[in-house]
Structure formats: structure tokens, C-alpha cells
Design an enzyme around this catalytic site. Structure first.
Site, PDB file in Angstrom:
ATOM      1  N   VAL A   1       0.814  -1.224   0.000  1.00 19.92           N
ATOM      2  CA  VAL A   1       0.000   0.000   0.000  1.00 19.92           C
ATOM      3  C   VAL A   1       0.846   1.272   0.000  1.00 19.92           C
ATOM      4  O   VAL A   1       0.335   2.357  -0.297  1.00 19.92           O
ATOM      5  CB  VAL A   1      -0.953   0.039   1.222  1.00 19.92           C
ATOM      6  CG1 VAL A   1      -1.944  -1.105   1.164  1.00 19.92           C
ATOM      7  CG2 VAL A   1      -0.163   0.010   2.532  1.00 19.92           C
TER       8      VAL A   1
ATOM      9  N   VAL B   1      -9.571  -6.522  -3.075  1.00 20.20           N
ATOM     10  CA  VAL B   1      -9.671  -7.972  -2.904  1.00 20.20           C
ATOM     11  C   VAL B   1      -8.272  -8.566  -2.761  1.00 20.20           C
ATOM     12  O   VAL B   1      -7.272  -7.954  -3.152  1.00 20.20           O
ATOM     13  CB  VAL B   1     -10.395  -8.653  -4.093  1.00 20.20           C
ATOM     14  CG1 VAL B   1     -11.833  -8.206  -4.215  1.00 20.20           C
ATOM     15  CG2 VAL B   1      -9.639  -8.410  -5.389  1.00 20.20           C
TER      16      VAL B   1
ATOM     17  N   ILE C   1      -4.337  -7.940  -0.012  1.00 21.98           N
ATOM     18  CA  ILE C   1      -4.211  -6.552   0.417  1.00 21.98           C
ATOM     19  C   ILE C   1      -5.262  -6.182   1.459  1.00 21.98           C
ATOM     20  O   ILE C   1      -5.132  -5.168   2.145  1.00 21.98           O
ATOM     21  CB  ILE C   1      -4.318  -5.602  -0.794  1.00 21.98           C
ATOM     22  CG1 ILE C   1      -3.809  -4.198  -0.441  1.00 21.98           C
ATOM     23  CG2 ILE C   1      -5.760  -5.524  -1.313  1.00 21.98           C
ATOM     24  CD1 ILE C   1      -2.346  -4.153  -0.111  1.00 21.98           C
TER      25      ILE C   1
ATOM     26  N   LEU D   1      -4.825 -16.351   0.708  1.00 17.12           N
ATOM     27  CA  LEU D   1      -4.699 -17.525  -0.147  1.00 17.12           C
ATOM     28  C   LEU D   1      -5.148 -17.169  -1.555  1.00 17.12           C
ATOM     29  O   LEU D   1      -6.164 -16.487  -1.737  1.00 17.12           O
ATOM     30  CB  LEU D   1      -5.556 -18.675   0.387  1.00 17.12           C
ATOM     31  CG  LEU D   1      -5.211 -19.191   1.796  1.00 17.12           C
ATOM     32  CD1 LEU D   1      -6.329 -20.069   2.322  1.00 17.12           C
ATOM     33  CD2 LEU D   1      -3.896 -19.956   1.767  1.00 17.12           C
TER      34      LEU D   1
ATOM     35  N   ALA E   1      -8.615 -15.074  -3.107  1.00 13.71           N
ATOM     36  CA  ALA E   1      -8.593 -13.841  -3.891  1.00 13.71           C
ATOM     37  C   ALA E   1      -9.304 -14.024  -5.232  1.00 13.71           C
ATOM     38  O   ALA E   1     -10.047 -13.145  -5.680  1.00 13.71           O
ATOM     39  CB  ALA E   1      -7.143 -13.402  -4.120  1.00 13.71           C
TER      40      ALA E   1
ATOM     41  N   HIS F   1     -12.825 -47.966  -0.109  1.00 14.59           N
ATOM     42  CA  HIS F   1     -11.667 -48.717   0.366  1.00 14.59           C
ATOM     43  C   HIS F   1     -10.845 -49.237  -0.802  1.00 14.59           C
ATOM     44  O   HIS F   1     -11.411 -49.690  -1.803  1.00 14.59           O
ATOM     45  CB  HIS F   1     -12.149 -49.904   1.224  1.00 14.59           C
ATOM     46  CG  HIS F   1     -11.035 -50.652   1.877  1.00 14.59           C
ATOM     47  ND1 HIS F   1     -10.359 -50.155   2.973  1.00 14.59           N
ATOM     48  CD2 HIS F   1     -10.482 -51.862   1.595  1.00 14.59           C
ATOM     49  CE1 HIS F   1      -9.436 -51.036   3.339  1.00 14.59           C
ATOM     50  NE2 HIS F   1      -9.494 -52.081   2.509  1.00 14.59           N
ATOM     51  N   PRO F   2      -9.495 -49.167  -0.763  1.00 17.43           N
ATOM     52  CA  PRO F   2      -8.700 -48.617   0.329  1.00 17.43           C
ATOM     53  C   PRO F   2      -8.252 -47.186   0.019  1.00 17.43           C
ATOM     54  O   PRO F   2      -7.460 -46.963  -0.885  1.00 17.43           O
ATOM     55  CB  PRO F   2      -7.495 -49.549   0.370  1.00 17.43           C
ATOM     56  CG  PRO F   2      -7.306 -49.942  -1.075  1.00 17.43           C
ATOM     57  CD  PRO F   2      -8.668 -49.894  -1.732  1.00 17.43           C
TER      58      PRO F   2
END
Length: 354
Positions: free
Chosen positions: A154, A187, A190, A197, A201, A327-328
Site C-alpha cells: 500500500v 480484494v 491486500i 490464499l 482472492a 476402500h482402500p
């Protein structure tokens, strides 16, 4: 908005502005940090092998870097100022650290760097201090990687000229990603107080565009965001940590179902299953709604992604244990959870298939 380009300044007008400049890694305020250290942004563009590397910081970026450096045959050491994986479930965080230590990645606990100097042979001499004992030490490394957090970009935006307020190098927004100034939105990394993450965003930006230009009213839901720490033994989670669940609902209001397990794919290569563990943090009474799911093991992100949708839809323990497992697989271990921490019973499996 006045933009500074290589060709000169350019004035841009618009009805709506979206700030999505993200962040960059921080450097510690110690001698030699900027001159001789690198960050995760630089690691992949080195023109030489990193060699013996000191990774300063035990967040997910630091642990992931240390993990793949070890996998490539180098010698990483992780320096931890306070705790591993701050903000994550601390039982799981310590299991992650133990699994890395088992693989030969040492941790310098309760330690902070004091200075970095370059020696005549090109090696980096790092002096450090234990914050508990006060004892000082030093060691030489080929590379020092800073993973001590990130800061929002910023400073160069001159947001005060437009009246946009900032807080701790971030921008505060409302539930519609709007700043305090009309028609200016933000967004991603920031914004203040939201998960940093990339998928968060991306979705927040997509939903904002739909609201602005597509007639949508859907807002971003920042709660119960699933994430994965891509350490050698991966850790994925969604929802509340055990600590946060206890804070919000009280120790008597929380039940933790847990267990160790043995991944089938670990048998033939004889990989260690010592730290393969999972737990469901849930409401103790009533429908036993699941507050959080935590998984340490192979392909953790693939396992948790589907459960994330279930948790956001109101998953309960009753639904979980009445779901037939495939399974498995390791994902089916969530459907087999039956032992609670409160019971005191041993959560270690007695058979090869948990």
C-alpha cells in the site's frame, strides 16, 4: 488515478477501481538481512544451488520451502521464533514439525536471528539468540531464506489522496469488498483480516465482478476456507482448530474424534506412518455438528477438498460415521473415526487397515 509508466505518467479515470496489488515478503530489521538474504520470491530464480540453507520462519511458506529443499537433496534448517504454523491447530502443527524432523530437517526453536555477514569464502555467517535462555550462537550457510511474513503493497499507492484508510499495511473492507470510499474496492492479500490464499482472492474477485456487472448479489464467504500446507507429509484442514473451537464453545462443549492410520500407498516403499493422523472437532451434544476437520498424510488437499463442501453444508458426526468409505483410501479414515480424546482410549490402529 495517475499511473507511472516507463513512457511517463498517464491519467486514468474510471467509474470503479479495484485494488488487488497483493503483498510481498518481509525482511527482518537486522544487519545483512536485505544484502545477503533471499525470500521465497527469489528461490526459484537462483543461478546457483542453494546448498545448506537456513529458513527463518515456520509459517507454511517456510516449512514448504524447507520440505522441498530437503527433497532435492539440500540441507535446510528451520529457525522458529515462537510457534510452528501460527493460526493453525497446534497439535497438528507439532505433528508436522515432528514429521519433518524425522526426515532430517532440524528446527532451531525459540530462536531469532541477530545478523548476517558474508565471509571471504562466500559463506553466510548467521548469528542468532535463543529467546528463552538468552544464549547466543552462530553457524554458516550457503543461503539464508526469509519467511517471516508478508506485507501489503500500500505504501506506493498514495491512498490517502483518495481518502482510503489503511490499517497495518492492509485495507479494511466491508462484506462487499468495498473500502470507505465509494466505488473503490479491494480484494486479495491486500485486505485486512482475511485468509491470504490465492483461491480466496480469485473467488472474491470473481464474485465482485458479478455483483458490479452481472446483477448478482452473492457475497464472498470467508469462513471455513479449506487449505493445505504442502510439507513432505501434507497437512490439510477446514473449519475451526481445536483451540478455537474450545475458545468459542468451551471445553465441555467440544468433542474431538481422532485416530492414527496407515496409508496403503506407504506399505511397499516402507514410508513412515508414525505421524499419519486425523481428527474431527465437533459439538459434544445434539447433532454433533463438525466444527473442523484436520488431516495429516498423503494427498491431503485432495482429501479435504470434498469434505470442505460437506462441512460448509452442516456436516455432523452422525452423517460422517454413517457414510460408506471408499476402500482402500485414506479419506475413508474420516468415516471410521470412533475414538474421542475424552475417552482416553488409544487411537493407534491395531491392524494394517486401521
Amino acid at each position: 488515478m495517475v499511473a507511472k509508466l516507463k513512457s511517463g505518467d498517464r491519467t486514468i479515470t474510471a467509474q470503479t477501481f479495484v485494488i488487488a496489488v497483493g503483498g510481498r515478503p518481509r525482511y527482518p530489521d537486522i544487519p545483512g538481512a536485505v544484502e545477503y538474504g533471499i525470500t521465497s520470491d527469489d528461490l526459484f530464480s537462483l543461478d546457483h544451488e542453494p546448498g545448506k540453507t537456513l529458513v527463518v520462519g515456520a509459517g507454511y511458506i517456510g516449512l514448504e520451502c524447507a520440505g522441498f529443499l530437503k527433497g532435492l537433496g539440500y540441507e535446510p534448517t528451520v529457525m522458529v521464533r515462537s510457534i510452528v504454523l501460527r493460526g493453525f491447530d497446534q497439535q497438528m502443527a507439532e505433528l508436522v514439525a515432528s514429521s519433518m524432523d524425522e526426515r532430517g530437517i532440524p528446527f532451531l526453536r525459540k530462536t531469532v536471528p541477530l545478523s548476517v555477514t558474508k565471509q571471504d569464502n562466500g559463506k553466510l555467517l548467521v548469528k542468532y539468540k535463543n529467546t528463552e535462555t538468552g544464549e547466543e550462537g552462530e553457524d554458516t550457510y550457503d543461503t539464508v531464506l526469509w519467511a517471516v511474513g508478508r506485507k501489503g503493497l500500500v505504501e506506493d499507492l498514495n491512498l490517502s489522496n483518495a481518502g482510503v484508510t489503511t490499517f497495518k499495511d492492509k485495507i479494511q473492507v466491508d462484506t462487499k469488498e468495498a473500502t470507505n470510499v465509494a466505488n473503490i474496492f479491494a480484494v486479495g492479500d491486500i485486505i485486512y483480516g482475511k485468509p491470504e490464499l490465492t483461491p480466496v482472492a480469485v473467488l472474491a474477485g470473481r464474485l465482485l465482478a458479478r455483483r458490479l456487472y452481472g446483477g448478482s448479489n452473492q457475497r464472498m464467504d470467508y469462513s471455513d476456507v479449506a487449505t493445505t500446507v504442502f510439507t513432505p507429509l501434507e497437512y490439510a484442514c477446514v473449519g475451526l482448530s481445536e483451540e478455537d473451537a474450545v475458545k468459542q464453545h468451551g471445553a465441555d462443549g467440544v468433542e474431538v474424534f481422532h485416530g492414527y492410520y496407515k496409508p496403503t500407498e506407504f506399505f511397499i516403499p516402507q514410508k513412515s506412518v508414525r505421524y499419519c493422523y486425523l481428527k474431527a472437532v465437533a459439538e459434544r451434544t445434539g447433532d454433533q455438528r463438525v466444527y473442523g476437520l484436520h488431516y495429516l498424510g498423503p494427498v491431503a488437499g485432495e482429501v479435504i477438498q470434498g469434505f470442505a463442501a460437506a462441512l460448509k453444508s452442516g456436516l455432523t458426526i452422525n452423517t460422517l460415521i454413517n457414510t460408506v468409505g471408499i476402500h482402500p483410501t485414506t479419506a475413508e479414515e474420516f468415516t471410521r473415526l470412533s475414538i474421542t480424546k475424552r475417552s482416553g482410549l488409544d487411537p493407534t490402529p491395531a491392524s494394517c487397515c486401521s
